[in-house]
Design a protein around this motif. Structure first.
Motif: not given
Length: 226
Positions: A89, A93-94, A113, A170-171, A174
């Motif tokens: 994860r 995410e990055t 983050r 972001v989620d 991702m």
């Protein structure tokens, strides 16, 4: 050489190439005797001729290539039933932050983050050929600015960043990237036997495309930013 033979040469080159071919690459086939406009017309013809077949001619960032249609992926996976490698994860995410907010510094990524990003995570993405340093921010310490590469777009089957899903958080970003990587089409010239069989990391993971190299787990010592 007539156009029928020229198109036959073009189709064969695309089917056997190990990587996408740009218009400049394709012009080499004919000693530059055919112009870019003629090549584009032939590419359009080939694309239409393959419209109802299992492979499709697609334009990605680095050029043109044949690849499997997404709806056939589940059947092709049966030829290689081993579980595909997976990304953690933290890595996804990055990658999502870089893809959607580029160019960004490591500090920018950590602010988004909310945790410190280990250097190994960035190195993993660089080694995979998905991110690179494109410059430095003119501020204290001149931190590196990271952006995605053409290889990243090619692996997702995209021609440009404009084709990424338009998401604001972001989620979802991702998750969208994870899904795109998982469903990425196989190139016609690649064999399913080329998949690496390294075991996935034991931490929380998400699937990736079968022909991608396995990334090791990120540093577990991630600590919240203060």
């Amino acid at each position: 050489m007539n156009l029928v033979q020229a198109k036959r040469v073009l189709e064969t080159a695309l089917l056997t190439a190990g990587q996408p071919l740009s218009l400049r690459d394709l012009r080499v086939l004919y000693d530059d005797e055919l112009g870019a406009d003629t090549l584009r017309l032939m590419l359009q013809d080939i694309e239409l001729e393959w419209a109802h077949k299992g492979l499709e001619l697609t334009h990605v960032a680095s050029g043109w290539r044949f690849q499997s249609r997404p709806e056939l992926r589940s059947y092709l996976d049966r030829l290689h039933p081993e579980k595909p490698p997976k990304y953690t994860r933290a890595v996804l995410e990055t990658l999502a932050i870089i893809a959607y907010r580029q160019p960004v510094t490591r500090g920018d990524m950590e602010d988004i983050r909310g945790v410190t990003i280990g250097a190994q995570i960035i190195k993993q993405l660089e080694d995979r050929g998905w991110v690179e340093v494109i410059g430095h921010r003119e501020t204290v310490g001149r931190p590196s600015l990271f952006a995605t590469t053409r290889q990243f777009l090619d692996d997702l089957g995209l021609a440009s960043l404009d084709q990424l899903p338009l998401l604001s958080q972001v989620d979802p970003q991702m998750s969208a990237l994870a899904g795109m990587l998982e469903e990425a089409p196989l190139q016609a010239s690649l064999s399913l036997d080329e998949v690496l069989d390294d075991p996935p990391a034991k931490s929380e993971t998400l699937s990736i495309l079968p022909d991608a190299a396995l990334l090791t787990a990120p540093n577990r010592d991630e600590t919240p930013n203060t």
